[in-house]
Design a protein around this motif. Structure first.
Motif, PDB file in Angstrom:
ATOM      1  N   MET A 295       0.828  -1.183   0.000  1.00 61.79           N
ATOM      2  CA  MET A 295       0.000   0.000   0.000  1.00 61.79           C
ATOM      3  C   MET A 295       0.877   1.253   0.000  1.00 61.79           C
ATOM      4  O   MET A 295       1.845   1.340   0.755  1.00 61.79           O
ATOM      5  N   VAL A 296       0.557   2.207  -0.825  1.00 59.53           N
ATOM      6  CA  VAL A 296       1.308   3.459  -0.899  1.00 59.53           C
ATOM      7  C   VAL A 296       0.982   4.310   0.323  1.00 59.53           C
ATOM      8  O   VAL A 296      -0.191   4.524   0.652  1.00 59.53           O
ATOM      9  N   THR A 297       2.039   4.799   0.984  1.00 56.16           N
ATOM     10  CA  THR A 297       1.874   5.634   2.167  1.00 56.16           C
ATOM     11  C   THR A 297       2.543   7.008   2.035  1.00 56.16           C
ATOM     12  O   THR A 297       2.219   7.913   2.789  1.00 56.16           O
ATOM     13  N   HIS A 298       3.507   7.107   1.097  1.00 55.20           N
ATOM     14  CA  HIS A 298       4.307   8.329   0.999  1.00 55.20           C
ATOM     15  C   HIS A 298       4.482   8.795  -0.444  1.00 55.20           C
ATOM     16  O   HIS A 298       4.628   7.978  -1.358  1.00 55.20           O
ATOM     17  N   ILE A 299       4.530  10.106  -0.576  1.00 52.72           N
ATOM     18  CA  ILE A 299       4.910  10.755  -1.819  1.00 52.72           C
ATOM     19  C   ILE A 299       6.283  11.356  -1.576  1.00 52.72           C
ATOM     20  O   ILE A 299       6.478  12.111  -0.610  1.00 52.72           O
ATOM     21  N   ILE A 300       7.236  11.024  -2.425  1.00 50.19           N
ATOM     22  CA  ILE A 300       8.582  11.582  -2.306  1.00 50.19           C
ATOM     23  C   ILE A 300       8.791  12.525  -3.487  1.00 50.19           C
ATOM     24  O   ILE A 300       8.747  12.103  -4.647  1.00 50.19           O
ATOM     25  N   TRP A 301       8.969  13.774  -3.178  1.00 46.56           N
ATOM     26  CA  TRP A 301       9.056  14.835  -4.173  1.00 46.56           C
ATOM     27  C   TRP A 301      10.494  15.207  -4.498  1.00 46.56           C
ATOM     28  O   TRP A 301      11.328  15.313  -3.599  1.00 46.56           O
ATOM     29  N   ASP A 302      10.750  15.468  -5.765  1.00 47.99           N
ATOM     30  CA  ASP A 302      11.922  16.222  -6.157  1.00 47.99           C
ATOM     31  C   ASP A 302      11.610  17.675  -5.798  1.00 47.99           C
ATOM     32  O   ASP A 302      10.443  18.043  -5.660  1.00 47.99           O
ATOM     33  N   LEU A 303      12.616  18.520  -5.676  1.00 42.35           N
ATOM     34  CA  LEU A 303      12.376  19.906  -5.277  1.00 42.35           C
ATOM     35  C   LEU A 303      12.360  20.852  -6.474  1.00 42.35           C
ATOM     36  O   LEU A 303      11.323  21.366  -6.870  1.00 42.35           O
TER      37      LEU A 303
ATOM     38  N   LEU B   6      -1.880  10.405   2.605  1.00 40.68           N
ATOM     39  CA  LEU B   6      -0.484  10.135   2.271  1.00 40.68           C
ATOM     40  C   LEU B   6       0.420  11.193   2.881  1.00 40.68           C
ATOM     41  O   LEU B   6       0.029  12.346   3.053  1.00 40.68           O
ATOM     42  N   LYS B   7       1.650  10.795   3.193  1.00 39.90           N
ATOM     43  CA  LYS B   7       2.638  11.695   3.777  1.00 39.90           C
ATOM     44  C   LYS B   7       3.622  12.132   2.692  1.00 39.90           C
ATOM     45  O   LYS B   7       3.805  11.438   1.693  1.00 39.90           O
ATOM     46  N   HIS B   8       4.286  13.263   2.947  1.00 39.89           N
ATOM     47  CA  HIS B   8       5.220  13.837   1.980  1.00 39.89           C
ATOM     48  C   HIS B   8       6.656  13.799   2.500  1.00 39.89           C
ATOM     49  O   HIS B   8       6.898  13.972   3.691  1.00 39.89           O
TER      50      HIS B   8
END
Length: 187
Positions: A1-9, A50-52
């Protein structure tokens, strides 16, 4: 299950500094701003439960500098974890697409690759790097921000790569990936 979004800046969440590279700490560039629609997208994704986090290749800015930039932009509190590589001017320091930097972030978040979606504008680092470690990704393809030099690298699916034109389409792309189950890749 997806829990996090990981962003480029840079060019994903923020506008670039003049000259496009942080030759000095990012906090010393008053022209850096949030890209249009970023606040509403962060809010929308948070409402999905979701968390970032941030994983960004940078030239001279470390994680503390990026946190200070996010504080100036009034969004630091939205991110569970921030990691900046400070690697673009030093080839000895690992950076995206090197799997070690992805695993450092995943380990810090205590999650597995299939529990995260990487969002970025650069195919060669953000998208291919995420794919190789088993993370889903969303690629911003708007030609104003998108970068792609490698047209030969093969991808493995799943994990899923969803192209979008711009950041405002990210919540729908997240829904598509989460709707596919976001299951772990079968080896």
């Amino acid at each position: 299950m997806v829990t996090h979004i990981i962003w480029d800046l840079g060019e994903t969440l923020t506008t670039p500094p003049n000259g496009r590279m942080d030759e000095k700490p990012l906090t010393e560039y008053p022209e850096i701003e949030l890209r249009e629609h970023v606040l509403e997208v962060l809010e929308s994704i948070s409402h999905m439960g979701l968390k970032h986090a941030i994983l960004s290749n940078t030239a001279t800015s470390d994680s503390d500098v990026v946190r200070n930039l996010l504080k100036r932009l009034h969004i630091l509190d939205r991110f569970e974890y921030v990691f900046a590589t400070k690697s673009e001017l030093d080839p000895a320091i690992p950076e995206k697409p090197d799997g070690i930097v992805y695993h450092n972030v995943l380990d810090a978040l205590n999650i597995k690759p299939h529990e995260a979606i990487m969002i970025g504008n650069t195919w060669d680092t953000d998208i291919i790097g995420a794919n190789k470690v088993g993370m889903h990704s969303i690629w911003l393809q708007n030609p104003e921000v998108s970068v792609r030099k490698d047209f030969d690298e093969k991808v493995i699916t799943p994990p899923w790569i969803v192209p979008v034109w711009d950041v405002k389409q990210v919540p729908r792309a997240v829904e598509l990936i989460v709707g596919c189950g976001g299951e772990e890749r079968m080896e």
